[in-house]
Motif scaffolding. Structure first.
Motif, PDB file in Angstrom:
ATOM      1  N   THR A   1       0.837  -1.203   0.000  1.00 54.65           N
ATOM      2  CA  THR A   1       0.000   0.000   0.000  1.00 54.65           C
ATOM      3  C   THR A   1       0.866   1.245   0.000  1.00 54.65           C
ATOM      4  OG1 THR A   1      -1.770  -1.164   1.161  1.00 54.65           O
ATOM      5  CG2 THR A   1      -1.809   1.234   1.272  1.00 54.65           C
ATOM      6  N   GLN A   2       1.898   1.254   0.823  1.00 52.59           N
ATOM      7  CA  GLN A   2       2.802   2.409   0.849  1.00 52.59           C
ATOM      8  C   GLN A   2       3.461   2.614  -0.508  1.00 52.59           C
ATOM      9  OE1 GLN A   2       5.412   1.542   4.126  1.00 52.59           O
ATOM     10  NE2 GLN A   2       4.087   2.564   5.616  1.00 52.59           N
TER      11      GLN A   2
ATOM     12  N   ASP B   1      -5.149   3.584  -8.183  1.00 48.19           N
ATOM     13  CA  ASP B   1      -4.996   4.557  -7.098  1.00 48.19           C
ATOM     14  C   ASP B   1      -5.621   4.103  -5.787  1.00 48.19           C
ATOM     15  OD1 ASP B   1      -3.619   6.563  -8.637  1.00 48.19           O
ATOM     16  OD2 ASP B   1      -5.515   6.871  -9.697  1.00 48.19           O
TER      17      ASP B   1
ATOM     18  N   GLU C   1      -4.854   9.167   1.311  1.00 44.99           N
ATOM     19  CA  GLU C   1      -4.002  10.179   0.686  1.00 44.99           C
ATOM     20  C   GLU C   1      -2.898  10.525   1.661  1.00 44.99           C
ATOM     21  OE1 GLU C   1      -6.504  13.491  -0.370  1.00 44.99           O
ATOM     22  OE2 GLU C   1      -7.481  12.400  -1.999  1.00 44.99           O
ATOM     23  N   ILE C   2      -1.772  10.945   1.091  1.00 49.51           N
ATOM     24  CA  ILE C   2      -0.633  11.333   1.921  1.00 49.51           C
ATOM     25  C   ILE C   2      -0.804  12.777   2.321  1.00 49.51           C
ATOM     26  CG2 ILE C   2       1.873  11.632   1.989  1.00 49.51           C
ATOM     27  CD1 ILE C   2       2.072   9.302   0.047  1.00 49.51           C
TER      28      ILE C   2
ATOM     29  N   LEU D   1       0.929   4.111  -2.862  1.00 50.18           N
ATOM     30  CA  LEU D   1       0.690   5.523  -2.549  1.00 50.18           C
ATOM     31  C   LEU D   1       1.852   6.394  -3.010  1.00 50.18           C
ATOM     32  CD1 LEU D   1      -0.965   5.330   0.979  1.00 50.18           C
ATOM     33  CD2 LEU D   1      -2.045   6.028  -1.159  1.00 50.18           C
TER      34      LEU D   1
ATOM     35  N   ARG E   1       1.666   6.955  -6.793  1.00 50.87           N
ATOM     36  CA  ARG E   1       0.499   7.711  -7.267  1.00 50.87           C
ATOM     37  C   ARG E   1       0.964   9.059  -7.806  1.00 50.87           C
ATOM     38  NH1 ARG E   1      -4.177   8.566  -2.930  1.00 50.87           N
ATOM     39  NH2 ARG E   1      -4.805   6.471  -3.500  1.00 50.87           N
TER      40      ARG E   1
ATOM     41  N   THR F   1     -10.431   6.631  -0.401  1.00 53.72           N
ATOM     42  CA  THR F   1      -9.044   6.237  -0.617  1.00 53.72           C
ATOM     43  C   THR F   1      -8.184   6.898   0.441  1.00 53.72           C
ATOM     44  OG1 THR F   1      -7.281   6.023  -2.247  1.00 53.72           O
ATOM     45  CG2 THR F   1      -8.425   8.126  -2.180  1.00 53.72           C
TER      46      THR F   1
ATOM     47  N   TYR G   1      -1.360   9.474   6.956  1.00 59.39           N
ATOM     48  CA  TYR G   1      -2.356   9.393   5.904  1.00 59.39           C
ATOM     49  C   TYR G   1      -3.673  10.032   6.324  1.00 59.39           C
ATOM     50  CZ  TYR G   1       1.001   5.935   4.370  1.00 59.39           C
ATOM     51  OH  TYR G   1       2.155   5.310   4.013  1.00 59.39           O
TER      52      TYR G   1
END
Length: 183
Positions: A79-80, A153, A182-183, A83, A86, A180, A124
């Motif tokens: 997942t990281q 995404d 997001e950072i 992200l 992205r 979702t 996140y």
């Protein structure tokens, strides 16, 4: 009342009584031996057997937890990575709007309500958009949902509600929530 030992030793017993007294003394010795040596050892052995069984169950549980932890850790790393790869400046709202334009449902958007929630002890944020599409065909909805689900995404549809349009036959209205990280 004093007991005279000489009198006790001078008691004369017949053979049958001597055998009975010997058996009684042997039974008492065996009873005491069992009571103070054999039974405690057997009890201790049973306790140790129970402890071993408990520890074996704990070990199995630990191994299951270890496997779960490794799987979760691996998914978190994936997942990281997703992200990080992205595209710069990604927002869920703009993604959904762009996708609506590509699938031809942009003019059918009744509303889009974005919300963002910071995650406790995490870098996140959870980005969510509630969206309503009015008077669209089932194939338009499927194309739009397919675009969401196949996006790289990490976008997830959390809730989906579909109803027949009251004004036009063969068309549907839908409300859904998409989210979702997001950072």
């Amino acid at each position: 009342m004093a007991i005279n030992i000489n009198k006790i030793s001078s008691i004369k017993l017949n053979t049958r009584e001597k055998i009975s007294v010997g058996i009684a003394i042997a039974a008492i010795v065996i009873f005491l031996f069992c009571q103070f040596l054999v039974f405690p050892v057997l009890d201790k052995n049973e306790q140790l057997t129970d402890r071993i069984a408990t520890r074996e169950q704990q070990l199995v549980k630990i191994k299951e937890l270890q496997t779960t932890y490794r799987e979760t850790s691996s998914k978190a790393q994936q997942t990281q990575q997703l992200l990080k790869t992205r595209r710069q400046g990604f927002t869920l709202f703009s993604f959904l709007e762009t996708l609506a334009g590509r699938t031809g449902v942009k003019s059918n958007i009744a509303y889009m309500k974005p919300t963002t929630t910071s995650q406790k002890d995490s870098p996140y944020r959870l980005s969510m958009v509630e969206m309503k599409l009015q008077e669209i065909t089932m194939s338009q909805l499927l194309a739009y949902l397919h675009g969401i689900e196949t996006a790289r995404d990490m976008i997830v549809i959390r809730r989906l509600s579909i109803a027949k349009s009251e004004q036009k036959a063969g068309l549907i209205n839908t409300i859904f929530q998409v989210e979702t990280l997001e950072i």
